[in-house]
Design an enzyme around this catalytic site. Structure first.
Site, mmCIF file in Angstrom:
data_model
loop_
_atom_site.group_PDB
_atom_site.id
_atom_site.type_symbol
_atom_site.label_atom_id
_atom_site.label_comp_id
_atom_site.label_asym_id
_atom_site.label_seq_id
_atom_site.Cartn_x
_atom_site.Cartn_y
_atom_site.Cartn_z
ATOM 1 N N GLU A 1 0.800 -1.228 0.000
ATOM 2 C CA GLU A 1 0.000 0.000 0.000
ATOM 3 C C GLU A 1 0.829 1.272 0.000
ATOM 4 O OE1 GLU A 1 -3.397 -1.880 2.937
ATOM 5 O OE2 GLU A 1 -1.635 -0.886 3.723
ATOM 6 N N CYS B 1 3.091 8.441 1.599
ATOM 7 C CA CYS B 1 3.633 7.429 2.504
ATOM 8 C C CYS B 1 3.858 6.157 1.698
ATOM 9 C CB CYS B 1 2.609 7.213 3.616
ATOM 10 S SG CYS B 1 3.042 5.923 4.765
ATOM 11 N N CYS C 1 6.950 -7.725 6.879
ATOM 12 C CA CYS C 1 8.078 -7.197 7.666
ATOM 13 C C CYS C 1 8.611 -8.290 8.579
ATOM 14 C CB CYS C 1 7.603 -6.003 8.491
ATOM 15 S SG CYS C 1 8.929 -5.183 9.397
ATOM 16 N N CYS D 1 6.838 -6.496 15.360
ATOM 17 C CA CYS D 1 6.367 -5.711 16.510
ATOM 18 C C CYS D 1 4.968 -6.174 16.933
ATOM 19 C CB CYS D 1 6.351 -4.225 16.158
ATOM 20 S SG CYS D 1 7.974 -3.621 15.657
ATOM 21 N N CYS E 1 1.709 -4.251 15.578
ATOM 22 C CA CYS E 1 1.638 -3.845 14.161
ATOM 23 C C CYS E 1 0.979 -4.916 13.300
ATOM 24 C CB CYS E 1 3.057 -3.574 13.667
ATOM 25 S SG CYS E 1 3.141 -3.246 11.907
ATOM 26 N N CYS F 1 -3.496 -2.789 6.587
ATOM 27 C CA CYS F 1 -2.253 -2.456 7.274
ATOM 28 C C CYS F 1 -2.543 -1.387 8.314
ATOM 29 C CB CYS F 1 -1.252 -1.959 6.247
ATOM 30 S SG CYS F 1 0.228 -1.314 6.944
HETATM 31 N N1 SAH Z 1 9.032 -0.172 9.991
HETATM 32 C C1 SAH Z 1 9.192 1.220 10.164
HETATM 33 C C2 SAH Z 1 8.310 2.032 9.254
HETATM 34 C C3 SAH Z 1 6.895 1.557 9.084
HETATM 35 S S1 SAH Z 1 5.880 1.513 10.518
HETATM 36 C C4 SAH Z 1 8.959 1.621 11.603
HETATM 37 O O1 SAH Z 1 8.513 0.774 12.391
HETATM 38 O O2 SAH Z 1 9.272 2.744 11.939
HETATM 39 C C5 SAH Z 1 5.425 3.191 10.677
HETATM 40 C C6 SAH Z 1 4.798 3.585 12.025
HETATM 41 O O3 SAH Z 1 3.462 3.028 12.213
HETATM 42 C C7 SAH Z 1 5.616 3.157 13.224
HETATM 43 O O4 SAH Z 1 5.937 4.252 14.041
HETATM 44 C C8 SAH Z 1 4.699 2.186 13.893
HETATM 45 O O5 SAH Z 1 4.950 2.155 15.221
HETATM 46 C C9 SAH Z 1 3.310 2.709 13.575
HETATM 47 N N2 SAH Z 1 2.239 1.726 13.870
HETATM 48 C C10 SAH Z 1 2.289 0.397 13.726
HETATM 49 N N3 SAH Z 1 1.151 -0.173 14.162
HETATM 50 C C11 SAH Z 1 0.333 0.822 14.579
HETATM 51 C C12 SAH Z 1 -0.979 0.866 15.164
HETATM 52 N N4 SAH Z 1 -1.697 -0.225 15.365
HETATM 53 N N5 SAH Z 1 -1.485 2.077 15.498
HETATM 54 C C13 SAH Z 1 -0.752 3.202 15.279
HETATM 55 N N6 SAH Z 1 0.469 3.223 14.736
HETATM 56 C C14 SAH Z 1 1.035 2.036 14.408
HETATM 57 FE FE1 SF4 Z 2 7.816 -3.753 10.858
HETATM 58 FE FE2 SF4 Z 2 5.463 -2.891 11.739
HETATM 59 FE FE3 SF4 Z 2 7.541 -3.047 13.408
HETATM 60 FE FE4 SF4 Z 2 7.520 -1.145 11.493
HETATM 61 S S1 SF4 Z 2 6.106 -1.298 13.203
HETATM 62 S S2 SF4 Z 2 9.228 -2.513 12.071
HETATM 63 S S3 SF4 Z 2 6.453 -2.257 9.850
HETATM 64 S S4 SF4 Z 2 6.559 -4.777 12.366
#
Ligand code: SAH
Ligand code: SF4
Length: 360
Positions: free
Chosen positions: A87, A113, A120, A124, A127, A344
């Protein structure tokens, strides 16, 4: 499957297509005149055009779905040649400006974006992208194509400035070679001409890669997804913290070359009852001591069966006030694009006002 021509820097193209001024013309056709096919490139000789179409595809992405939010942000789901999807989001923001006659005019600024991987590896806990696991890296051209397509599909003129944030699916520093090549292609003045200072890499904190990126001295901006101030909690939220703990991330940031007028952004995803207390805010102030930082607080965006909760507004405000009162610039990311449904989770949080404000 043929590779996409968007994978190539102008220099690489000029080694393939002679004489080399043709590379410049082809770049104009692709990135400034938004050509739909090699055939459209009128001043390019036929034999070159057929060589190009024999060996390359012009467009590596197919639009599968578009969702528009009430605030104007638009999320695109793209299909790649192997069937995987990813996306990108267009985030427009109207700004008021005065023209030469003193009249108010509205100008729209754009941020885009982009995704850097399908899925990934970092895993995390909060996420949604992590849940699908890792599929593959995007090629430079598949990253570049997201911006090109969004500009083209939304009739955004070639000379309109856009900001790029690597905050879509994937960990950009886990695909550093393709991402830095995309940065170079974006920068090209004969192409999209998006300077490094308009590009922000967001990373979960791969310290060794942050240092590598720093040594490349590309002039790009950095955002760190911190989310926790002690290693115990951060390890639970972000397994990468076992390899690179908070101290190593902070040290890598301290060594990172940043334009004197800019700051490193620290993203702090706030989850109710986990990291939303003032003790954490106090620790955060201490951690950031000596860094030209700004903090962006993000409301956790719940999804089906998500293990965490959205924080209270009161706690968010108190957290922000504590940071501001103790000399740390802090903003709260507004979640205006919430009505875009998404596979996502994080992308829907990347809404227009906030990103443009952060990057203005
Ligand atoms: N992998 C990189 C870039 C993509 S994620 C990173 O982690 O920085 C981009 C942002 O989206 C990150 O700051 C992540 O913490 C946030 N994010 C992930 N899941 C989310 C959620 N459920 N609600 C709000 N932000 C979220
Ligand atoms: Fe990967 Fe999601 Fe963690 Fe960013 S926040 S590093 S996209 S698992």
């Amino acid at each position: 499957m043929k590779p996409t021509i968007l994978d190539l820097t102008k220099e690489e193209l000029s080694e393939i297509i002679k004489p080399s001024f043709r590379a410049k013309q082809i770049y104009h056709w692709i990135y400034q005149k938004y050509a739909d096919s090699f055939d459209d490139m009128k001043n390019i000789p036929k034999d070159i055009k057929s060589k190009l179409s024999e060996n390359y595809r012009l467009n590596p992405l197919e639009v599968v779905r578009v969702e528009e939010s009430s605030d104007g942000s638009k999320k695109y789901l793209f299909k790649l040649h192997d069937g995987y999807t990813m996306e990108a989001v267009l985030l427009p923001m109207k700004k008021e400006k005065f023209n030469e006659e003193g009249k108010t005019i509205h100008e729209t600024k754009y941020s885009i974006c982009v995704s850097s991987q399908v899925g990934c590896k970092i895993g995390c806990a909060f996420c949604l992208t992590a849940k699908e696991g890792f599929k593959r890296n995007l090629t430079p051209g598949e990253i570049v194509a997201q911006v090109l397509m969004l500009k083209k599909l939304n009739n955004i003129a070639q000379n309109r400035r856009v900001n790029i944030v690597y905050m879509g699916m994937g960990e950009p520093l886990d695909n550093i070679n393709n991402v830095t090549k995309a940065i170079e292609i974006f920068k090209d003045d004969e192409g999209l001409a998006i300077g490094a200072r308009r590009q922000t890499i967001s990373t979960s904190g791969l310290s060794s890669q942050i240092e590598k990126l720093g040594r490349m001295d590309l002039g790009i901006l950095l955002a760190i997804s911190l989310h926790a101030v002690d290693d115990e909690l951060r390890e639970k939220l972000m397994p990468i913290n076992k390899a690179y703990n908070i101290e190593s991330v902070i040290n890598a940031v301290k060594n990172f070359p940043i334009d004197a007028r800019k700051r490193v952004m620290f993203e702090y995803l706030v989850m109710q009852g986990l990291n939303d207390d003032l003790k954490s805010a106090k620790k955060l102030v201490k951690l950031l001591h000596g860094i030209k930082a700004k903090v962006n607080l993000i409301y956790f965006n719940p999804y089906q069966n998500s293990p965490f909760q959205r924080p209270n507004e009161k706690d968010m405000q108190a957290f922000k006030a504590y940071l501001n009162d103790h000399g740390v610039i802090c903003t709260i990311r507004q979640s205006k694009g919430l009505d875009i449904s998404a596979a996502c989770g994080q992308l829907k949080e990347k809404t227009k006002g906030e990103l443009n404000n952060e990057l203005a």
